[in-house]
Design a protein around this motif. Structure first.
Motif, mmCIF file in Angstrom:
data_model
loop_
_atom_site.group_PDB
_atom_site.id
_atom_site.type_symbol
_atom_site.label_atom_id
_atom_site.label_comp_id
_atom_site.label_asym_id
_atom_site.label_seq_id
_atom_site.Cartn_x
_atom_site.Cartn_y
_atom_site.Cartn_z
ATOM 1 N N ILE A 20 53.584 48.971 48.397
ATOM 2 C CA ILE A 20 54.017 48.652 49.758
ATOM 3 C C ILE A 20 54.592 47.235 49.717
ATOM 4 N N PHE A 21 55.875 47.108 49.887
ATOM 5 C CA PHE A 21 56.560 45.814 49.805
ATOM 6 C C PHE A 21 56.595 45.217 51.214
ATOM 7 N N TYR A 22 55.548 44.483 51.529
ATOM 8 C CA TYR A 22 55.372 43.962 52.887
ATOM 9 C C TYR A 22 56.026 42.582 53.010
ATOM 10 N N LEU A 23 57.100 42.558 53.766
ATOM 11 C CA LEU A 23 57.860 41.327 54.026
ATOM 12 C C LEU A 23 58.388 40.695 52.735
ATOM 13 N N VAL A 24 58.612 41.519 51.709
ATOM 14 C CA VAL A 24 59.229 41.032 50.473
ATOM 15 C C VAL A 24 60.301 42.031 50.048
ATOM 16 N N ASP A 25 61.262 41.548 49.285
ATOM 17 C CA ASP A 25 62.330 42.404 48.770
ATOM 18 C C ASP A 25 61.878 42.996 47.431
ATOM 19 N N PRO A 26 61.940 44.318 47.263
ATOM 20 C CA PRO A 26 61.542 44.917 45.983
ATOM 21 C C PRO A 26 62.271 44.322 44.797
ATOM 22 N N ARG A 27 63.529 43.849 44.990
ATOM 23 C CA ARG A 27 64.270 43.239 43.895
ATOM 24 C C ARG A 27 63.629 41.931 43.446
ATOM 25 N N ASP A 28 63.061 41.184 44.415
ATOM 26 C CA ASP A 28 62.353 39.954 44.059
ATOM 27 C C ASP A 28 61.115 40.249 43.222
ATOM 28 N N VAL A 29 60.442 41.352 43.566
ATOM 29 C CA VAL A 29 59.267 41.754 42.792
ATOM 30 C C VAL A 29 59.687 42.169 41.393
ATOM 31 N N ARG A 30 60.772 42.925 41.329
ATOM 32 C CA ARG A 30 61.228 43.471 40.038
ATOM 33 C C ARG A 30 61.711 42.365 39.102
ATOM 34 N N HIS A 31 62.406 41.401 39.631
ATOM 35 C CA HIS A 31 63.003 40.359 38.778
ATOM 36 C C HIS A 31 62.277 39.016 38.896
ATOM 37 N N GLN A 32 61.157 39.004 39.669
ATOM 38 C CA GLN A 32 60.387 37.770 39.881
ATOM 39 C C GLN A 32 61.285 36.631 40.372
ATOM 40 N N GLU A 33 62.028 36.900 41.435
ATOM 41 C CA GLU A 33 62.901 35.909 42.035
ATOM 42 C C GLU A 33 62.302 35.431 43.358
ATOM 43 N N GLY A 34 62.925 34.446 43.962
ATOM 44 C CA GLY A 34 62.459 33.926 45.235
ATOM 45 C C GLY A 34 61.073 33.309 45.121
ATOM 46 N N ALA A 35 60.187 33.715 46.008
ATOM 47 C CA ALA A 35 58.827 33.158 46.023
ATOM 48 C C ALA A 35 58.081 33.463 44.731
ATOM 49 N N TYR A 36 58.394 34.587 44.095
ATOM 50 C CA TYR A 36 57.710 34.957 42.852
ATOM 51 C C TYR A 36 58.089 34.007 41.714
ATOM 52 N N GLU A 37 59.345 33.574 41.715
ATOM 53 C CA GLU A 37 59.784 32.651 40.666
ATOM 54 C C GLU A 37 59.000 31.351 40.746
ATOM 55 N N GLU A 38 58.837 30.839 41.944
ATOM 56 C CA GLU A 38 58.088 29.599 42.134
ATOM 57 C C GLU A 38 56.608 29.789 41.790
ATOM 58 N N ALA A 39 56.051 30.952 42.177
ATOM 59 C CA ALA A 39 54.634 31.225 41.888
ATOM 60 C C ALA A 39 54.386 31.273 40.390
ATOM 61 N N PHE A 40 55.278 31.882 39.653
ATOM 62 C CA PHE A 40 55.100 31.963 38.200
ATOM 63 C C PHE A 40 55.258 30.591 37.545
ATOM 64 N N ARG A 41 56.094 29.741 38.140
ATOM 65 C CA ARG A 41 56.257 28.395 37.588
ATOM 66 C C ARG A 41 54.930 27.631 37.684
ATOM 67 N N ARG A 42 54.220 27.804 38.813
ATOM 68 C CA ARG A 42 52.930 27.129 38.981
ATOM 69 C C ARG A 42 51.872 27.740 38.066
ATOM 70 N N HIS A 43 51.880 29.097 37.964
ATOM 71 C CA HIS A 43 50.879 29.773 37.121
ATOM 72 C C HIS A 43 51.045 29.405 35.653
ATOM 73 N N SER A 44 52.273 29.171 35.244
ATOM 74 C CA SER A 44 52.514 28.873 33.829
ATOM 75 C C SER A 44 51.864 27.572 33.395
ATOM 76 N N LEU A 45 51.521 26.717 34.364
ATOM 77 C CA LEU A 45 50.845 25.458 34.039
ATOM 78 C C LEU A 45 49.363 25.683 33.737
ATOM 79 N N LYS A 46 48.820 26.827 34.176
ATOM 80 C CA LYS A 46 47.386 27.070 34.034
ATOM 81 C C LYS A 46 47.066 28.243 33.109
#
Length: 353
Positions: A20-46
């Motif tokens: 269920i893609f709630y208030l997100v674009d499935p393409r962002d989920v698929r390619h980790q773009e938008g908010a996902y790109e920033e989230a992964f940048r933070r996670h990569s530090l930990k």
């Protein structure tokens, strides 16, 4: 979730993912773009790179799946209804069986459905028993698929001995009450609640049927006592197991059982009932007990029937009255013995039927 889904063949197994893609674009989920790109940048530090890689691969798989894209302006109620219908359909399909190639199964399925008495408001428990491999689970699944639409909640628990864990019976009862209260429910427990009895009965269908009838509607203390008694049988022979059920009968019920085993198999019930009534054996009550415990059967025309093993048990009990001298036994069923005793005037009374 994705790991389980992959292990089971990417949708070919029992695991299904409904994104269920709630208030997100499935393409962002698929390619980790938008908010996902920033989230992964933070996670990569930990997190280590291998973990990050697994997360990205999982999101890539989920992003490609067909699901629901929910925007802020969408009617959430309508989408929830669509999700419910889809989940309900998948759960029911999980137990759908194509029965065209299962010759003769419909007869057994219809009998079970009749026993369920779907129009009744009270609870109903139906057991399907028999030796392993004869199709009990197949029948149960087919029945489940046929009647599940009559219930608010449905659950088919396979391998219940391995699946359902509770600390004690009270906990199990409270668990079920909390989850199904105020709903009309259908619960199927496959491979249930009787391994020890199967073992002592050596899987013999007749022994299981008679012992099961003896245990029906009794408490766990009675079950434990009977199980101990069965375990003490020196060898696993049918008659020794069946005799335990015979021993539970009242004196009058024992007399009726022995009469049928020795004399009345295949006869109509009217004449024996008159005889037993004259002897104050209360045949109506006694016969109900014998039928309920699967020791005797009465067909639609009123004829007595009995399994050969039960017949042999009854006659063995009568033979024990006097092993050497048949004329001193309470019942005679052998023509040869009867003629011999008549010839030697050893019989005081003979009943001809």
């Amino acid at each position: 979730m994705v790991e389980c889904w992959k292990k089971q063949g990417k949708g070919g197994g029992r695991t299904t993912i409904l994104p269920i893609f709630y208030l997100v674009d499935p393409r962002d989920v698929r390619h980790q773009e938008g908010a996902y790109e920033e989230a992964f940048r933070r996670h990569s530090l930990k997190q280590d790179q291998q973990t990050i890689k697994q997360w990205k691969e999982a999101l890539l798989e989920v992003g490609k799946m067909k699901g629901w894209h929910v925007a802020g302006s969408d009617g959430h109620g309508a989408i929830l209804e669509q999700i419910f219908v889809k989940v309900d359909s998948l759960l029911r399909t999980n137990y759908t069986l194509l029965t065209d190639e299962l010759v003769g199964i419909d007869v057994h399925v219809n009998k079970v459905v009749q026993l369920l008495n779907l129009d009744a408001a009270s609870e109903m428990i139906v057991g399907i028993h028999g030796m392993g491999g004869i199709g009990k689970t197949t029948i149960a699944k087919t029945v489940f698929n046929k009647v599940c639409t009559h219930f608010d909640r449905c659950c088919f628990i396979e391998d219940v001995r391995e699946t359902l864990f509770v600390n004690n019976a009270s906990e199990g009862i409270h668990m079920m009450v909390d989850r199904i209260c105020k709903h009309r429910v259908l619960i199927v427990l496959d491979d249930a609640l009787a391994e020890k009895f199967l073992k002592v009965a050596a899987g013999l269908p007749l022994a299981l049927k008679v012992v099961g009838s003896l245990l029906f509607r009794t408490d766990t203390n009675f079950w434990r006592a009977k199980l101990k008694e069965l375990k003490e049988v020196p060898t696993v022979e049918v008659q020794q197991i069946l005799r335990i059920s015979y021993n539970e009968l009242t004196p009058n019920e024992k007399q009726i059982f022995l009469d049928i085993a020795c004399v009345f198999i295949g006869d109509y019930k009217e004449v024996p009932f008159y005889m037993w009534s004259s002897c104050d054996f209360n045949p109506e009550i006694g016969m109900r007990t014998l039928v309920n415990r699967s020791l005797v059967r009465i067909d639609e025309e009123g004829q007595f029937g009995m399994h050969d093993h039960l017949r042999d048990l009854g006659r063995a009990i009568v033979n024990e009255e006097d092993v050497q001298n048949p004329c001193k036994r309470s019942r005679i069923w052998s023509n040869e013995n009867a003629l011999d005793m008549l010839a030697n005037r050893e019989v005081l009374f003979v009943l001809f039927l």
